[in-house]
Design a protein around this motif. Structure first.
Motif, PDB file in Angstrom:
ATOM      1  N   ASP A 137      -5.994 -12.179   7.440  1.00  0.00           N
ATOM      2  CA  ASP A 137      -6.349 -12.764   6.130  1.00  0.00           C
ATOM      3  C   ASP A 137      -6.969 -14.147   6.313  1.00  0.00           C
ATOM      4  OD1 ASP A 137      -5.331 -10.636   4.731  1.00  0.00           O
ATOM      5  OD2 ASP A 137      -3.461 -11.641   4.119  1.00  0.00           O
ATOM      6  N   ILE A 138      -6.387 -14.933   7.226  1.00  0.00           N
ATOM      7  CA  ILE A 138      -6.847 -16.314   7.418  1.00  0.00           C
ATOM      8  C   ILE A 138      -8.233 -16.346   8.076  1.00  0.00           C
ATOM      9  CG2 ILE A 138      -6.381 -18.483   8.638  1.00  0.00           C
ATOM     10  CD1 ILE A 138      -3.353 -17.680   8.481  1.00  0.00           C
ATOM     11  N   ALA A 139      -8.376 -15.575   9.157  1.00  0.00           N
ATOM     12  CA  ALA A 139      -9.599 -15.695   9.956  1.00  0.00           C
ATOM     13  C   ALA A 139     -10.751 -14.861   9.403  1.00  0.00           C
ATOM     14  CB  ALA A 139      -9.310 -15.288  11.398  1.00  0.00           C
ATOM     15  N   HIS A 140     -10.454 -13.693   8.857  1.00  0.00           N
ATOM     16  CA  HIS A 140     -11.536 -12.773   8.465  1.00  0.00           C
ATOM     17  C   HIS A 140     -11.562 -12.477   6.962  1.00  0.00           C
ATOM     18  CE1 HIS A 140     -12.307 -12.258  12.675  1.00  0.00           C
ATOM     19  NE2 HIS A 140     -11.039 -11.928  12.881  1.00  0.00           N
ATOM     20  N   GLY A 141     -10.375 -12.257   6.372  1.00  0.00           N
ATOM     21  CA  GLY A 141     -10.327 -11.951   4.933  1.00  0.00           C
ATOM     22  C   GLY A 141     -10.619 -13.183   4.089  1.00  0.00           C
ATOM     23  N   LEU A 142     -10.433 -14.371   4.702  1.00  0.00           N
ATOM     24  CA  LEU A 142     -10.631 -15.659   4.022  1.00  0.00           C
ATOM     25  C   LEU A 142      -9.871 -15.692   2.695  1.00  0.00           C
ATOM     26  CD1 LEU A 142     -14.388 -16.492   4.757  1.00  0.00           C
ATOM     27  CD2 LEU A 142     -12.358 -17.108   6.058  1.00  0.00           C
ATOM     28  N   LYS A 143      -8.599 -15.267   2.751  1.00  0.00           N
ATOM     29  CA  LYS A 143      -7.765 -15.296   1.539  1.00  0.00           C
ATOM     30  C   LYS A 143      -6.346 -15.701   1.910  1.00  0.00           C
ATOM     31  CE  LYS A 143      -6.599 -10.421   1.763  1.00  0.00           C
ATOM     32  NZ  LYS A 143      -6.503  -9.130   1.189  1.00  0.00           N
ATOM     33  N   LEU A 144      -5.595 -16.110   0.899  1.00  0.00           N
ATOM     34  CA  LEU A 144      -4.198 -16.491   1.125  1.00  0.00           C
ATOM     35  C   LEU A 144      -3.353 -15.224   1.190  1.00  0.00           C
ATOM     36  CD1 LEU A 144      -3.938 -19.491  -1.379  1.00  0.00           C
ATOM     37  CD2 LEU A 144      -4.194 -19.578   1.104  1.00  0.00           C
ATOM     38  N   SER A 145      -2.416 -15.202   2.138  1.00  0.00           N
ATOM     39  CA  SER A 145      -1.533 -14.027   2.263  1.00  0.00           C
ATOM     40  C   SER A 145      -0.335 -14.197   1.353  1.00  0.00           C
ATOM     41  CB  SER A 145      -0.976 -13.919   3.688  1.00  0.00           C
ATOM     42  OG  SER A 145      -1.994 -13.888   4.636  1.00  0.00           O
ATOM     43  N   ASP A 146       0.137 -13.088   0.763  1.00  0.00           N
ATOM     44  CA  ASP A 146       1.405 -13.153   0.021  1.00  0.00           C
ATOM     45  C   ASP A 146       2.533 -13.457   1.008  1.00  0.00           C
ATOM     46  OD1 ASP A 146       0.157 -12.569  -2.303  1.00  0.00           O
ATOM     47  OD2 ASP A 146       0.370 -10.395  -2.069  1.00  0.00           O
ATOM     48  N   ASP A 147       2.450 -12.810   2.171  1.00  0.00           N
ATOM     49  CA  ASP A 147       3.463 -12.946   3.216  1.00  0.00           C
ATOM     50  C   ASP A 147       2.858 -13.890   4.267  1.00  0.00           C
ATOM     51  OD1 ASP A 147       5.300 -12.364   5.267  1.00  0.00           O
ATOM     52  OD2 ASP A 147       4.207 -10.537   5.850  1.00  0.00           O
ATOM     53  N   PHE A 148       3.283 -15.166   4.273  1.00  0.00           N
ATOM     54  CA  PHE A 148       2.612 -16.141   5.144  1.00  0.00           C
ATOM     55  C   PHE A 148       3.552 -16.682   6.231  1.00  0.00           C
ATOM     56  CE2 PHE A 148       4.251 -18.396   1.416  1.00  0.00           C
ATOM     57  CZ  PHE A 148       4.858 -19.527   1.947  1.00  0.00           C
ATOM     58  N   SER A 149       2.953 -17.211   7.279  1.00  0.00           N
ATOM     59  CA  SER A 149       3.701 -17.858   8.363  1.00  0.00           C
ATOM     60  C   SER A 149       3.688 -19.356   8.102  1.00  0.00           C
ATOM     61  CB  SER A 149       3.028 -17.610   9.707  1.00  0.00           C
ATOM     62  OG  SER A 149       2.789 -16.240   9.892  1.00  0.00           O
ATOM     63  N   PHE A 150       4.699 -20.063   8.597  1.00  0.00           N
ATOM     64  CA  PHE A 150       4.698 -21.521   8.441  1.00  0.00           C
ATOM     65  C   PHE A 150       5.524 -22.170   9.536  1.00  0.00           C
ATOM     66  CE2 PHE A 150       8.969 -21.931   6.448  1.00  0.00           C
ATOM     67  CZ  PHE A 150       9.179 -20.601   6.038  1.00  0.00           C
ATOM     68  N   TYR A 151       5.276 -23.468   9.702  1.00  0.00           N
ATOM     69  CA  TYR A 151       5.968 -24.263  10.735  1.00  0.00           C
ATOM     70  C   TYR A 151       6.664 -25.425  10.043  1.00  0.00           C
ATOM     71  CZ  TYR A 151       6.029 -28.310  13.945  1.00  0.00           C
ATOM     72  OH  TYR A 151       6.376 -29.438  14.640  1.00  0.00           O
ATOM     73  N   VAL A 152       7.910 -25.681  10.433  1.00  0.00           N
ATOM     74  CA  VAL A 152       8.658 -26.807   9.864  1.00  0.00           C
ATOM     75  C   VAL A 152       9.045 -27.756  11.000  1.00  0.00           C
ATOM     76  CG1 VAL A 152      10.710 -27.514   8.561  1.00  0.00           C
ATOM     77  CG2 VAL A 152       9.654 -25.287   8.105  1.00  0.00           C
ATOM     78  N   GLN A 153       8.673 -29.022  10.856  1.00  0.00           N
ATOM     79  CA  GLN A 153       9.126 -30.018  11.824  1.00  0.00           C
ATOM     80  C   GLN A 153      10.244 -30.829  11.166  1.00  0.00           C
ATOM     81  OE1 GLN A 153       7.392 -33.747  12.263  1.00  0.00           O
ATOM     82  NE2 GLN A 153       7.429 -33.799  14.502  1.00  0.00           N
ATOM     83  N   ASN A 154      11.395 -30.821  11.832  1.00  0.00           N
ATOM     84  CA  ASN A 154      12.548 -31.600  11.360  1.00  0.00           C
ATOM     85  C   ASN A 154      12.740 -32.733  12.370  1.00  0.00           C
ATOM     86  OD1 ASN A 154      14.950 -32.209   9.947  1.00  0.00           O
ATOM     87  ND2 ASN A 154      16.167 -30.971  11.365  1.00  0.00           N
ATOM     88  N   ALA A 155      11.769 -33.678  12.356  1.00  0.00           N
ATOM     89  CA  ALA A 155      11.675 -34.649  13.455  1.00  0.00           C
ATOM     90  C   ALA A 155      12.879 -35.577  13.542  1.00  0.00           C
ATOM     91  CB  ALA A 155      10.395 -35.459  13.313  1.00  0.00           C
ATOM     92  N   CYS A 156      13.544 -35.817  12.407  1.00  0.00           N
ATOM     93  CA  CYS A 156      14.665 -36.778  12.425  1.00  0.00           C
ATOM     94  C   CYS A 156      15.826 -36.278  13.279  1.00  0.00           C
ATOM     95  CB  CYS A 156      15.121 -37.091  11.005  1.00  0.00           C
ATOM     96  SG  CYS A 156      13.834 -37.983  10.112  1.00  0.00           S
ATOM     97  N   LYS A 157      15.824 -34.996  13.562  1.00  0.00           N
ATOM     98  CA  LYS A 157      16.823 -34.425  14.470  1.00  0.00           C
ATOM     99  C   LYS A 157      16.780 -35.168  15.811  1.00  0.00           C
ATOM    100  CE  LYS A 157      19.310 -30.762  15.836  1.00  0.00           C
ATOM    101  NZ  LYS A 157      20.544 -30.337  15.238  1.00  0.00           N
ATOM    102  N   THR A 158      15.554 -35.495  16.259  1.00  0.00           N
ATOM    103  CA  THR A 158      15.348 -36.156  17.546  1.00  0.00           C
ATOM    104  C   THR A 158      15.095 -37.649  17.356  1.00  0.00           C
ATOM    105  OG1 THR A 158      14.137 -34.147  18.125  1.00  0.00           O
ATOM    106  CG2 THR A 158      13.960 -35.978  19.680  1.00  0.00           C
ATOM    107  N   ASP A 159      14.541 -38.000  16.190  1.00  0.00           N
ATOM    108  CA  ASP A 159      13.992 -39.340  16.010  1.00  0.00           C
ATOM    109  C   ASP A 159      14.389 -39.919  14.646  1.00  0.00           C
ATOM    110  OD1 ASP A 159      12.456 -41.598  15.793  1.00  0.00           O
ATOM    111  OD2 ASP A 159      10.522 -40.610  16.124  1.00  0.00           O
ATOM    112  N   PRO A 160      15.563 -40.569  14.571  1.00  0.00           N
ATOM    113  CA  PRO A 160      16.025 -41.094  13.280  1.00  0.00           C
ATOM    114  C   PRO A 160      15.201 -42.274  12.761  1.00  0.00           C
ATOM    115  CG  PRO A 160      17.719 -41.333  15.004  1.00  0.00           C
ATOM    116  CD  PRO A 160      16.498 -40.802  15.672  1.00  0.00           C
ATOM    117  N   THR A 161      14.247 -42.783  13.568  1.00  0.00           N
ATOM    118  CA  THR A 161      13.460 -43.937  13.097  1.00  0.00           C
ATOM    119  C   THR A 161      12.525 -43.556  11.947  1.00  0.00           C
ATOM    120  OG1 THR A 161      11.546 -43.588  14.567  1.00  0.00           O
ATOM    121  CG2 THR A 161      13.387 -44.877  15.469  1.00  0.00           C
TER     122      THR A 161
END
Ligand SMILES: Cc1cc2nc3c(=O)[nH]c(=O)nc-3n(C[C@H](O)[C@H](O)[C@H](O)COP(=O)(O)OP(=O)(O)OC[C@H]3O[C@@H](n4cnc5c(N)ncnc54)[C@H](O)[C@@H]3O)c2cc1C
Length: 494
Positions: free
Chosen positions: A339-363
């Motif tokens: 969908d992203i590369a060829h369909g050029l549309k948003l997927s109902d079922d999407f992937s995502f990344y979450v960074q919880n940086a404060c786990k390592t870096d409370p600053t």
């Protein structure tokens, strides 16, 4: 003898790498940056209440390349930035809820693989052995410019050729090690770092997951943006000047050669122009088409581009007990990347990344609070998606996903402040052509000699540094592009 002058367009990681080396080598360096802070896509976003986010990059790999860039100025990066390794590398969460936490701890890695992917350990050992050799053969090819077709006729490239694996796609290449599809995914999703699909990305890039497993993923305290701040400091220590809030309006061309830039209507003359602004944007906006010998608007229109990213930055009134890096795959990952590369549309079922940086870096947040950085790969602006309309809707779907898929059930009541960046914003506010944040696609016809050259063939007197030139998009290669272009300028004046 008066110093030779270089003007650098943009204070992103590519421009700053070149600027600090050139300033150290005796050039008068002036960096013009259109925004009020350094770093570009690798800058910091500071939200009210004391929440600091990296705008873009959160994975620092191939640390030795960054170390080499600082060594070229007679310095150590460790004197400027406190860089830590993150282990486990990341938590991978599949559509069925299964979790895999690849780690440098060999016993823990084997125990997980035996449980989740029985019988695959031997394939992992083969992966480590083959990809090590591939990396050793490929790195020398990425450290030199490709200004001519004859650069292909070098021994280092002949040695690397059997390992290039460019005739096959990344996903099928991983099939030579692993039988399990989820395991193949764990070693191919890295194509997304180039804004590509593992089913389109050349198998050459299996090096990336090897680099993570063998060399590790690093986090500088204060965020990856600290590296750009450190580079800017070196530029100034060496006598260079960084002009913030100064957008270059055009590259000034005389007799077919770049002679400087126009800023605030004034011409700033220079011996060399080093362009770090996004490549597609710069070719469209900073150079009149009649001056371009290559890579004019018609060629750009047809060029393969990376995907874009929808970003949500949340300042949260608590710290969640989840790892630093978390990657959530769509149930049907292949359909999502299609969908992203060829369909050029948003997927109902999407992937995502979450960074919880404060786990390592409370600053990065006040005590007891944290920053959540959420990245959703989406089509670039060739899709024609209306982001003014789709942005708020996607924001709500992302928060739903964090509650339901990531298990942050009380998140809504703890969000204190937030900001979002859509593909439209990347293009309008940050001059990213078509919002394709990872630049020109890394297909075989846009790599090495086929990528815009560091000594830019389209406009003599211009050099490129950043994700749009050789060796490619991704911090280590961007640092490398800055080093290559700085050395080319020094050599041209020798
Ligand atoms: C959301 C996101 C996540 C990413 N994650 C990673 C990661 O984890 N690891 C990794 O290695 N890479 C990652 N990348 C890719 C890449 O490393 C970054 O995008 C990187 O910042 C690109 O660097 P650059 O030097 O090419 O350009 P930029 O960072 O875009 O710098 C270009 C600079 O030029 C300036 N500029 C533009 N036009 C003008 C003008 N006319 N005049 C003056 N200045 C101008 C811009 O303001 C900007 O400061 C990520 C990218 C994004 C967007």
């Amino acid at each position: 003898m008066s110093k030779k002058r270089v003007v650098v367009i943009g204070a992103g990681p590519g421009g700053l790498t070149a600027a600090m080396i050139l300033a150290h080598r005796g050039y008068q360096v002036d960096v013009y940056e259109k925004r009020d802070e350094v770093g570009g896509r690798n800058g910091a976003l500071v939200l009210d209440g004391g929440f600091t986010f990296d705008i873009g990059p959160t994975f620092l790999m191939m640390l030795w390349i960054l170390e080499e860039a600082f060594e070229k100025t007679g310095r150590k990066v460790s004197d400027y930035v406190d860089i830590r390794q993150v282990d486990p590398l990341y938590r991978l969460i599949y559509g069925d809820g299964k979790e895999f936490l690849p780690t440098h701890d060999e016993a823990a890695m084997k125990a997980q693989m035996d449980e989740l992917f029985p019988g695959e350990w031997e394939g992992y050992q083969r992966f480590l052995a083959y990809e090590k050799t591939k990396l050793e053969r490929m790195v020398p090819c990425l450290q030199v410019p490709y200004g001519s077709i004859f650069d292909y006729a070098r021994w280092r490239l002949f040695k690397a050729l059997p390992y290039l694996d460019a005739h096959k796609d990344l996903y099928s290449h991983l099939g030579s090690y692993f039988g399990s599809d989820p395991l193949k995914l764990a070693f191919t999703f890295q194509a997304k770092y180039l804004g590509m699909s593992p089913w389109d990305c050349p198998a050459t890039f299996s090096m990336i997951s090897y680099i993570e497993h063998a060399g590790g993923i690093h986090h500088p305290i204060g965020g990856l943006n600290r590296v750009c701040h450190a580079m800017a400091k070196v530029v100034e220590e060496e006598g260079g000047t960084i002009h913030l809030g100064k957008a270059v309006e055009e590259i000034v061309v005389e007799q077919g050669r770049a002679r400087g830039v126009r800023v605030d209507g004034q011409v700033e003359r220079a011996d060399h122009v080093l362009c770090n602004a996004d490549f597609g944007y710069a070719m469209n906006e900073l150079v009149a088409p009649e001056h371009l010998r290559a890579w004019g608007p018609a060629k750009l229109d047809k060029a393969g581009l990376s995907c874009s990213i929808y970003m949500l930055y949340l300042g949260v009134g608590k710290v969640y007990d989840i790892p630093h890096h978390n990657i959530f795959f769509a149930q049907d990952y292949q359909a999502n990347v299609h969908d992203i590369a060829h369909g050029l549309k948003l997927s109902d079922d999407f992937s995502f990344y979450v960074q919880n940086a404060c786990k390592t870096d409370p600053t990065l947040a006040p005590e007891g609070k944290s920053t959540l950085y959420i990245l959703v790969p989406v089509p670039n602006n060739r899709s024609g998606i209306d982001w003014a309309e789709q942005g708020p809707a996607l924001r709500d779907r992302v928060v739903d996903a964090l509650v339901q898929r990531a298990g942050l059930s009380d998140l809504r009541e703890h969000i204190e402040i937030e900001a979002a960046t859509t593909p439209g914003d990347w293009e309008q506010d940050r001059n990213v052509y078509q919002g394709a944040v990872f630049n020109l696609a890394h297909t075989i016809d846009q790599m090495l000699w086929m990528r815009p050259h560091n000594a830019f063939e389209g406009l003599p007197g211009t050099y490129l540094a950043g994700g749009g030139t050789h060796p490619g998009s991704g911090l280590p290669t961007i640092y490398q592009s800055g080093m290559i272009s700085a050395e080319l300028i020094i050599k041209a004046d020798a």
